[in-house]
Design a protein around this motif. Structure first.
Motif, PDB file in Angstrom:
ATOM      1  N   LEU A 187       1.471   5.608   0.406  1.00 44.67           N
ATOM      2  CA  LEU A 187       1.758   4.213   0.078  1.00 44.67           C
ATOM      3  C   LEU A 187       3.136   4.033  -0.519  1.00 44.67           C
ATOM      4  CD1 LEU A 187      -1.634   3.017  -1.458  1.00 44.67           C
ATOM      5  CD2 LEU A 187      -0.740   2.572   0.834  1.00 44.67           C
ATOM      6  N   CYS A 191       3.832  -0.088  -3.967  1.00 49.88           N
ATOM      7  CA  CYS A 191       2.700  -0.802  -3.384  1.00 49.88           C
ATOM      8  C   CYS A 191       1.945  -1.539  -4.489  1.00 49.88           C
ATOM      9  CB  CYS A 191       1.772   0.181  -2.670  1.00 49.88           C
ATOM     10  SG  CYS A 191       0.367  -0.603  -1.836  1.00 49.88           S
ATOM     11  N   ALA A 249      -1.139  -7.643  -0.769  1.00 52.48           N
ATOM     12  CA  ALA A 249      -0.378  -6.462  -1.172  1.00 52.48           C
ATOM     13  C   ALA A 249       1.030  -6.522  -0.590  1.00 52.48           C
ATOM     14  CB  ALA A 249      -1.089  -5.201  -0.699  1.00 52.48           C
ATOM     15  N   CYS A 252       3.829  -1.670   0.506  1.00 47.67           N
ATOM     16  CA  CYS A 252       2.971  -0.510   0.776  1.00 47.67           C
ATOM     17  C   CYS A 252       3.454   0.253   2.007  1.00 47.67           C
ATOM     18  CB  CYS A 252       1.529  -0.953   0.981  1.00 47.67           C
ATOM     19  SG  CYS A 252       0.838  -1.861  -0.421  1.00 47.67           S
ATOM     20  N   ASN A 260       1.385  -2.956   4.608  1.00 40.46           N
ATOM     21  CA  ASN A 260       0.881  -4.162   3.951  1.00 40.46           C
ATOM     22  C   ASN A 260      -0.235  -4.832   4.741  1.00 40.46           C
ATOM     23  OD1 ASN A 260       2.811  -3.847   1.976  1.00 40.46           O
ATOM     24  ND2 ASN A 260       4.183  -5.433   2.765  1.00 40.46           N
ATOM     25  N   VAL A 263      -3.615  -2.965   4.723  1.00 41.52           N
ATOM     26  CA  VAL A 263      -4.272  -3.040   3.415  1.00 41.52           C
ATOM     27  C   VAL A 263      -4.859  -4.425   3.195  1.00 41.52           C
ATOM     28  CG1 VAL A 263      -3.899  -2.953   0.924  1.00 41.52           C
ATOM     29  CG2 VAL A 263      -2.853  -1.224   2.397  1.00 41.52           C
TER      30      VAL A 263
END
Length: 313
Positions: A187, A191, A249, A252, A260, A263
């Motif tokens: 990550l 992140c 998020a 990341c 991103n 996630v």
């Protein structure tokens, strides 16, 4: 003259218990020095801060607060994380007009056990129809790289502190802007869920009132019914908030932002208010200050600091 009026004292303690609640998603840091007697829980109180030392005992009254909890849970979008033990320590300057200011220790107010995200990276972003993510998913099965820890960080000063709400139930006590740092080698270092510009804003409230206790002690922490220091203990409260929104998020992936979308899709972020929740069980909160701060004005802050240092073992 006692340490503070019951409403003010209970409100302060309850509010700061709430601040500690969400902080249990974190990485524990070094504790402060061991302290004698009744001072024992207050190892990181910022007694030497300018704001605390400047409190005169009349217009401004200095206090130390510590709040701990064995655990609880937090739900962000589609992901629920069990929280571990948390330790929140701050200074509070109570103002004569009923407002208050929070002072954090130099190393930060929050110390907590680390929280592990269920399922790790596999749980956060797999399966995925994004080609680069699909490739990562294949390499993660059975890998030590799968583990993710979550660290809660404050990203601004608390605000909207309501003293009355602290002694009641079902009313927001304080607004606390935070972000979550997701940590895993894949990550990268940046992140986050939430940011300084777009934080998660928690507004915790009491579900029940805590049990109340009070004691008195000398400046060095030795119990004494005629002591110059007072301590309030509140135990057994559960606090909750289900009103906060959670942004998506950001940052990341080793190429910042690459993961991103995966996630966010898997975890259901961004998530509107009402879809997220926080619960903290069995909170144990302690607050201490001078029994009669007005009698030592304008030196209340200096005396609290000297007393704290005299209790260091």
């Amino acid at each position: 003259m006692r340490l503070f009026a019951p409403r003010t004292g209970l409100a302060t303690v309850s509010a700061l218990t709430a601040l500690g609640a969400f902080a249990s998603m974190g990485t524990a840091t070094a504790a402060g020095p061991a302290l004698n007697g009744e001072w024992a829980p207050f190892t990181r109180c910022p007694v030497d801060s300018a704001a605390m030392r400047a409190a005169d005992g009349l217009a401004r009254t200095p206090q130390c607060v510590v709040s701990t909890s064995a655990g609880g849970s937090v739900k962000l979008g589609d992901t629920t994380v069990a929280t571990g033990r948390t330790d929140l320590q701050i200074g509070v300057v109570q103002n004569a007009d009923g407002t208050s200011s929070v002072v954090a220790p130099p190393g930060g107010a929050l110390v907590a056990d680390p929280a592990t995200v269920p399922g790790g990276l596999l749980g956060l972003m797999c399966p995925s129809d994004i080609p680069v993510i699909t490739s990562l998913c294949r390499t993660l099965e059975g890998s030590a790289l799968n583990k993710i820890t979550a660290t809660m960080e404050s990203v601004g000063a608390p605000y909207a502190f309501d003293q009355t709400a602290g002694v009641l139930t079902d009313l927001p006590i304080v607004a606390l802007p935070v972000r979550i740092h997701l940590e895993n080698p894949l990550l990268g270092d940046h992140c986050y869920i939430g940011s300084k510009a777009s934080p998660i804003v928690l507004r915790p409230e009491n579900l029940n009132l805590p049990e109340f206790g009070m004691s008195f002690f000398r400046g060095d922490g030795t119990p004494d019914e005629a002591g110059e220091m007072s301590r309030i203990d509140l135990t057994g409260a559960t606090q909750s908030d289900s009103t906060f929104a959670v942004p998506g998020a950001t940052g990341c992936g080793l190429n910042v932002g690459l993961i991103n979308a995966a996630v966010n899709l898997k975890t259901g972020l961004p998530s509107a208010a009402g879809n997220n929740s926080l619960t903290l069980d069995d909170t144990r909160t302690h607050l201490t200050g001078l029994t009669a701060p007005g009698t030592v004005a304008p030196d209340a802050g200096r005396i609290v600091a000297e007393n704290w240092h005299s209790a260091v073992r």
